[in-house]
Write a protein that holds these residues in place. Structure first.
Motif, PDB file in Angstrom:
ATOM      1  N   THR A  20       0.823  -1.208   0.000  1.00 18.74           N
ATOM      2  CA  THR A  20       0.000   0.000   0.000  1.00 18.74           C
ATOM      3  C   THR A  20       0.857   1.258   0.000  1.00 18.74           C
ATOM      4  N   TRP A  21       1.927   1.256   0.797  1.00 22.44           N
ATOM      5  CA  TRP A  21       2.829   2.408   0.806  1.00 22.44           C
ATOM      6  C   TRP A  21       3.535   2.579  -0.537  1.00 22.44           C
ATOM      7  N   SER A  22       3.891   1.459  -1.162  1.00 20.93           N
ATOM      8  CA  SER A  22       4.550   1.529  -2.462  1.00 20.93           C
ATOM      9  C   SER A  22       3.626   2.110  -3.523  1.00 20.93           C
ATOM     10  N   LEU A  23       2.364   1.691  -3.499  1.00 20.18           N
ATOM     11  CA  LEU A  23       1.389   2.229  -4.448  1.00 20.18           C
ATOM     12  C   LEU A  23       1.125   3.707  -4.190  1.00 20.18           C
ATOM     13  N   PHE A  24       1.082   4.094  -2.931  1.00 21.95           N
ATOM     14  CA  PHE A  24       0.916   5.514  -2.590  1.00 21.95           C
ATOM     15  C   PHE A  24       2.056   6.344  -3.168  1.00 21.95           C
ATOM     16  N   ALA A  25       3.272   5.850  -3.023  1.00 21.81           N
ATOM     17  CA  ALA A  25       4.423   6.575  -3.572  1.00 21.81           C
ATOM     18  C   ALA A  25       4.354   6.645  -5.088  1.00 21.81           C
ATOM     19  N   ALA A  26       3.986   5.534  -5.734  1.00 19.60           N
ATOM     20  CA  ALA A  26       3.978   5.486  -7.193  1.00 19.60           C
ATOM     21  C   ALA A  26       2.908   6.385  -7.798  1.00 19.60           C
ATOM     22  N   LYS A  27       1.740   6.447  -7.150  1.00 18.29           N
ATOM     23  CA  LYS A  27       0.626   7.198  -7.726  1.00 18.29           C
ATOM     24  C   LYS A  27       0.638   8.678  -7.364  1.00 18.29           C
ATOM     25  N   TRP A  28       1.095   9.030  -6.174  1.00 15.00           N
ATOM     26  CA  TRP A  28       0.928  10.399  -5.711  1.00 15.00           C
ATOM     27  C   TRP A  28       2.232  11.068  -5.294  1.00 15.00           C
ATOM     28  N   LEU A  29       3.015  10.426  -4.421  1.00 13.85           N
ATOM     29  CA  LEU A  29       4.189  11.101  -3.852  1.00 13.85           C
ATOM     30  C   LEU A  29       5.279  11.328  -4.892  1.00 13.85           C
ATOM     31  N   VAL A  30       5.665  10.275  -5.601  1.00 10.98           N
ATOM     32  CA  VAL A  30       6.747  10.396  -6.583  1.00 10.98           C
ATOM     33  C   VAL A  30       6.411  11.394  -7.695  1.00 10.98           C
ATOM     34  N   PRO A  31       5.225  11.318  -8.327  1.00 11.38           N
ATOM     35  CA  PRO A  31       4.917  12.321  -9.367  1.00 11.38           C
ATOM     36  C   PRO A  31       4.920  13.749  -8.836  1.00 11.38           C
ATOM     37  N   PHE A  32       4.384  13.950  -7.632  1.00 13.42           N
ATOM     38  CA  PHE A  32       4.336  15.309  -7.071  1.00 13.42           C
ATOM     39  C   PHE A  32       5.750  15.861  -6.850  1.00 13.42           C
ATOM     40  N   ILE A  33       6.620  15.070  -6.236  1.00 10.79           N
ATOM     41  CA  ILE A  33       7.979  15.548  -5.960  1.00 10.79           C
ATOM     42  C   ILE A  33       8.764  15.751  -7.255  1.00 10.79           C
TER      43      ILE A  33
END
Length: 443
Positions: free
Chosen positions: A110-123
């Motif tokens: 779940t944390w990995s998907l959160f990073a892939a969908k929202w955190l990584v693109p935003f940063i």
């Protein structure tokens, strides 16, 4: 006669200073050229499917990239601006998704998907606006894109002709990992994600061909390889988006050179498709794929269940954990361990409600606005990769991403990161245009 007092030399001080200085030299090199670290991070993300416990090298590189950019901003005294379009709705959706993730903090997937969908693109969107601020860094990004396109195309073709000994990394061939093991799915382990990446990178390559950055034998290989790689994905959504994007450029592009390239892609794709259909007996036939009805029936059942869930909780949504549990209860005719919506927008509206969907639509509108420059750039700024015709291509790139988002949940960090990196490039150029415009008006 006066004497000058020198500080007492401590034994070993020079060696210690040399060691400390040597340790910080790589960091200094990264601060001077952060675009290389940015592209290396994207490359590592290419080989990290988000819902599997793979290596963490991309996470380490991502953290190092953030640190380097912050240090660079301090050294150059650059103010960190968050006034760019897309920022506020994306930040709000990021916080909304984070609130859902913290309810199940021990779930690594779940944390990995959160990073892939929202955190990584935003940063990456924010960082790209600071890193790719000159012609050299933009050339590096363009070269990186062409290299990745070549790799993905060759991998897909090797898969199609059963030359699997040339496919790297080997986990791509592991049928126990990911989805669509019978298709050219690349390092994403999912055929649609591979097709979206090929389509986006292919459009950038066409832009390079128009500007004569891609020429000669490399251009010819590109015209032959890209359509075959798209066909090898055996995915109807990818075929549709590729056909629409190429036909759109063929009929509406102002560049004659680009129209000729698109015509070559149409001819090469038609001949490649005919050849693959004729000799596809040892692989799954494309005719069978075109006539396959099972996935359509399954998706219609998923869509119906998702719509019913939305009507039950239309405003705030179900949240990640409750959404999966409820969806599994409502799908009784199919037996799987997990069920997915296969639609980015349906998942957002079911998981986050109308609030999440409106935020996502706000992001999409702002992304389209990035391609419109209020101040026409000067020749110095508007040269090279990000010229006016690239801005005309930007809505087509977004269209490819959004169309495929209707057939798959876009949780692939390379695809998301790459698209939002291009958005960051436009932000950086828009800022430069605003800086140049007042000077021209004064003259």
């Amino acid at each position: 006669m006066s004497s000058t007092a020198y500080p007492t030399r401590i034994p070993g001080t020079n060696a210690l200073a040399w060691a400390i200085g040597g340790a910080f030299r790589p960091l200094h090199a990264l601060i001077v050229a952060p675009s290389l670290l940015f592209l290396a991070t994207l490359a590592l993300m290419l080989f990290h499917p988000p819902d599997f416990n793979f290596h963490s090298l991309d996470r380490f590189a991502f953290g190092l990239l953030v640190l380097v950019v912050l240090l660079r901003a301090c050294v150059l005294r650059q103010p960190l601006q968050f006034r760019a379009p897309v920022t506020w709705p994306m930040l709000a959706l990021l916080l909304l998704a984070f609130y859902g993730v913290v309810s199940q903090p021990n779930d690594a997937v779940t944390w990995s998907l959160f990073a892939a969908k929202w955190l990584v693109p935003f940063i990456l969107y924010q960082l790209a606006a600071y890193i790719f601020d000159d012609a050299r860094s933009l050339r590096r990004f363009e070269t990186f894109s062409l290299i990745v396109l070549g790799y993905l195309s060759l991998t897909a073709i090797f898969f199609m002709i059963d030359a699997k000994q040339f496919i790297f990394p080997r986990y791509i061939l592991d049928e126990g990992l990911g989805y669509h093991a019978d298709r050219a799915r690349g390092p994403f382990l999912q055929a649609v994600a591979n097709g979206v990446a090929l389509n986006l990178l292919g459009l950038l390559a066409l832009n390079s061909f128009r500007r004569k950055r891609l020429r000669g034998m490399l251009a010819l290989l590109f015209l032959v390889a890209l359509p075959l790689a798209i066909v090898a994905t055996k995915t109807r959504a990818v075929w549709l988006s590729f056909a629409l994007s190429i036909l759109g450029l063929l009929f509406f592009s102002p560049s004659r050179r680009l129209r000729r390239a698109c015509l070559g892609l149409v001819l090469a794709g038609s001949m490649g498709l005919a050849a693959v259909v004729a000799f596809a007996d040892r692989n799954a036939s494309l005719n069978d794929r075109l006539e396959e009805r099972g996935p359509v029936i399954f998706r219609m059942a998923i869509y119906q269940a998702g719509w019913e869930m939305f009507l039950k909780k239309p405003l705030a949504g179900w949240g990640a954990a409750d959404m999966q549990t409820e969806l599994s209860k409502r799908i009784s005719d199919f037996h799987q361990e997990q069920f997915f919506f296969h639609n980015t927008y349906l998942e957002i509206v079911v998981q986050y409600g109308l609030v999440g969907l409106l935020l996502y639509l706000w992001i999409v509108v702002d992304l389209f606005k990035l391609g419109r420059s209020r101040n026409r750039p000067s020749s110095r700024v508007d040269s090279g990769f990000l010229d006016q015709q690239f801005r005309a291509l930007w809505p087509l790139l977004l269209g490819v991403y959004l169309l495929n988002g209707a057939f798959v949940v876009m949780n692939y960090q390379f695809v998301n990161g790459f698209l939002f990196t291009m958005a960051g490039l436009l932000v950086a150029q828009n800022r430069r245009n605003l800086e140049v415009a007042p000077g021209r008006l004064a003259r």
